[in-house]
Design an enzyme around this catalytic site. Structure first.
Site, PDB file in Angstrom:
ATOM      1  N   ASP A  39      41.098  37.186  43.766  1.00 56.80           N
ATOM      2  CA  ASP A  39      40.053  37.173  44.808  1.00 56.80           C
ATOM      3  C   ASP A  39      40.191  36.010  45.772  1.00 56.80           C
ATOM      4  O   ASP A  39      39.598  36.028  46.857  1.00 56.80           O
ATOM      5  CB  ASP A  39      38.677  37.144  44.138  1.00 56.80           C
ATOM      6  CG  ASP A  39      38.444  38.431  43.356  1.00 56.80           C
ATOM      7  OD1 ASP A  39      38.175  38.353  42.145  1.00 56.80           O
ATOM      8  OD2 ASP A  39      38.603  39.509  43.954  1.00 56.80           O
ATOM      9  N   HIS A  48      39.872  32.644  35.263  1.00 56.51           N
ATOM     10  CA  HIS A  48      39.997  34.049  34.840  1.00 56.51           C
ATOM     11  C   HIS A  48      39.797  34.129  33.340  1.00 56.51           C
ATOM     12  O   HIS A  48      40.195  33.233  32.611  1.00 56.51           O
ATOM     13  CB  HIS A  48      41.387  34.605  35.204  1.00 56.51           C
ATOM     14  CG  HIS A  48      41.425  36.095  35.177  1.00 56.51           C
ATOM     15  ND1 HIS A  48      41.660  36.795  34.018  1.00 56.51           N
ATOM     16  CD2 HIS A  48      41.218  37.011  36.152  1.00 56.51           C
ATOM     17  CE1 HIS A  48      41.618  38.096  34.283  1.00 56.51           C
ATOM     18  NE2 HIS A  48      41.344  38.258  35.574  1.00 56.51           N
TER      19      HIS A  48
END
Ligand code: SDX
Length: 389
Positions: free
Chosen positions: A335, A278
């Protein structure tokens, strides 16, 4: 400094604008909407309460929530003229393409939102797009199957209404599945509602940057949302949830996981572990933690794909103890977990990113409004550092 961006090659250490909407502490893995921790919102409140909080800066009282809910139910319908737009797309068009195009077209049906003179105007503009996005997303999906659209049902809640528009057969009957009638279960509604909440906003991510950039030019709010939809589609961003499941299916078995972990670590191989890493979180994505707990809770109540869960579990087990991932602070992000739950809700992969859009629209429109109300905001005009000859 152009008032929106300060040039920073790393593009992570310099704030691009100030905001009171979402707080993220990437090193601690903390996320708060209007000061309330995501853990509280995801476990104690509905998605509609979170929408109200983001837009109005406080959680709704009973009456406020009832009025907001009823308003969204009434606004869920779209103009019949928009339905013909879907026919311009081939059956195999990705629902994100039809979703983005239809939201752009929606601006032409609501030109009045180009000028917003008071709070009521902002509220109507925001409620309208929030209410219509699920309908357009469900119609996009049904168009891709070549089956008739199911109109919104004013008697259903926001999330149950979307699941019904997705899964019902013409005439509103539930779609039959291998295990019989797929009447929508309360646990399915609760799971999807939580997923919408976890996607509601996320500060200045790539698609929100696009939305605020389009806001800065004075274009219609709905074309800013359509631009955000297009930016979110990329697999490095919102498209990752669809890629995670495709990747788990490609790996196919637990004993092939190590082979793909090695590829993810190989600098000469562009293979990346989807759902890992991320831009901001250098610790566990708090949304991923909530989804992992939800997945474990739902294992019994929903027939989660244990085979895919086993492969995902093995990836996590290896990656979280591997020097390559640890040294780069690569952890599972939101996700990594959504796909397995959505698959259990009979949502197909090509609808995972549209689900992300449904959750995130409230964040985008809240960010758009904040930008518009900021008297110091200027047109987005980042500079480039010329390194040519
Ligand atoms: C979302 O910004 C937001 O808030 C987004 C989002 C939101 O709510 O809006 O949170 C939603 O987009 C989540 C992210 C979904 N994307 C993915 O899961 C795709 C897979 N992840 C990677 O593409 C990547 O991790 C990013 C794009 C998410 C972040 O990229 P960064 O921070 O720019 O990382 P990087 O490219 O600088 O990589 C740093 C190192 C590199 O290795 P070295 O060059 O140092 O040797 O980490 C490696 C990268 O090769 N790396 C990975 C990896 N992610 C980074 N290696 C293998 N697999 C990965 N997934």
């Amino acid at each position: 400094d152009t008032g929106m961006f300060t040039y920073d090659p790393g593009y992570t250490s310099t704030a691009s604008c100030s905001s009171t909407i979402t707080f993220i502490d990437g090193s601690k893995g903390e996320l708060r909407y209007r000061g309330i921790p995501i853990e509280t919102l995801a476990t104690e409140h509905s998605y509609l309460e979170t929408c109200y909080l983001l837009l109005n800066e406080h959680l709704p009282g009973k009456e406020e929530l009832l009025d907001f809910d009823l308003e969204l139910r009434h606004r869920a319908y779209i103009h019949e003229g928009l339905r013909t737009l879907f026919n311009a797309f081939p059956d195999n068009a990705h629902p994100m393409a039809t979703l983005s195009a239809t939201v752009t077209a929606l601006a032409s049906f609501h030109k009045e939102h180009l000028t917003l003179d008071n709070e009521a105007d902002f509220h109507t503009m925001a409620s309208r797009i929030l209410a219509k996005i699920p309908t357009i997303a469900a119609f996009s999906y049904r168009h891709s199957l070549g089956i008739p659209f199911i109109q919104p049902n004013i008697e259903l809640s926001f999330t149950e209404n979307f699941l019904t528009m997705m899964r019902a057969y013409p005439g509103g009957k539930m779609k039959l599945t291998a295990n019989g009638h797929s009447e929508i279960k309360e646990v399915e509604v609760r799971a999807l509602d939580t997923i919408f909440t976890l996607h509601a906003d996320h500060e200045q991510n790539a698609s929100t940057t696009v939305v605020r950039g389009v806001a800065s030019t004075g274009a219609h709010p709905y074309v800013a949302i359509a631009s955000g939809i297009s930016a979110l589609w990329g697999r490095a961003h919102g498209g990752a949830n669809e890629s995670v499941i495709a990747q788990l299916e490609m790996i196919g078995s637990v004993d092939r996981v190590e082979e793909f972990i090695a590829r993810a670590k190989d600098p000469n191989d562009d293979f990346r572990l989807m759902g890992f890493g991320h831009r901001v979180y250098k610790n566990f994505d708090p949304r991923a933690k909530i989804l992992k707990t939800l997945q474990d809770e739902l294992k019994e109540e929903l027939d989660l794909d244990s085979h895919l869960m086993e492969i995902a579990g093995r990836i996590e087990e290896i990656a979280l103890s591997d020097e390559y991932f640890i040294s780069r602070n690569l952890y599972p992000n939101i996700d990594f977990y959504t796909g397995i739950i959505l698959t259990a809700l009979q949502i197909p992969k090509n609808m995972f990113t549209p689900i992300f859009v449904i959750g995130r629209t409230v964040g985008w429109i809240t960010q758009w409004i904040e930008f518009k109300k900021d008297p110091t905001s200027k047109i987005a005009r980042p500079r480039q550092l010329y390194v040519g000859k």
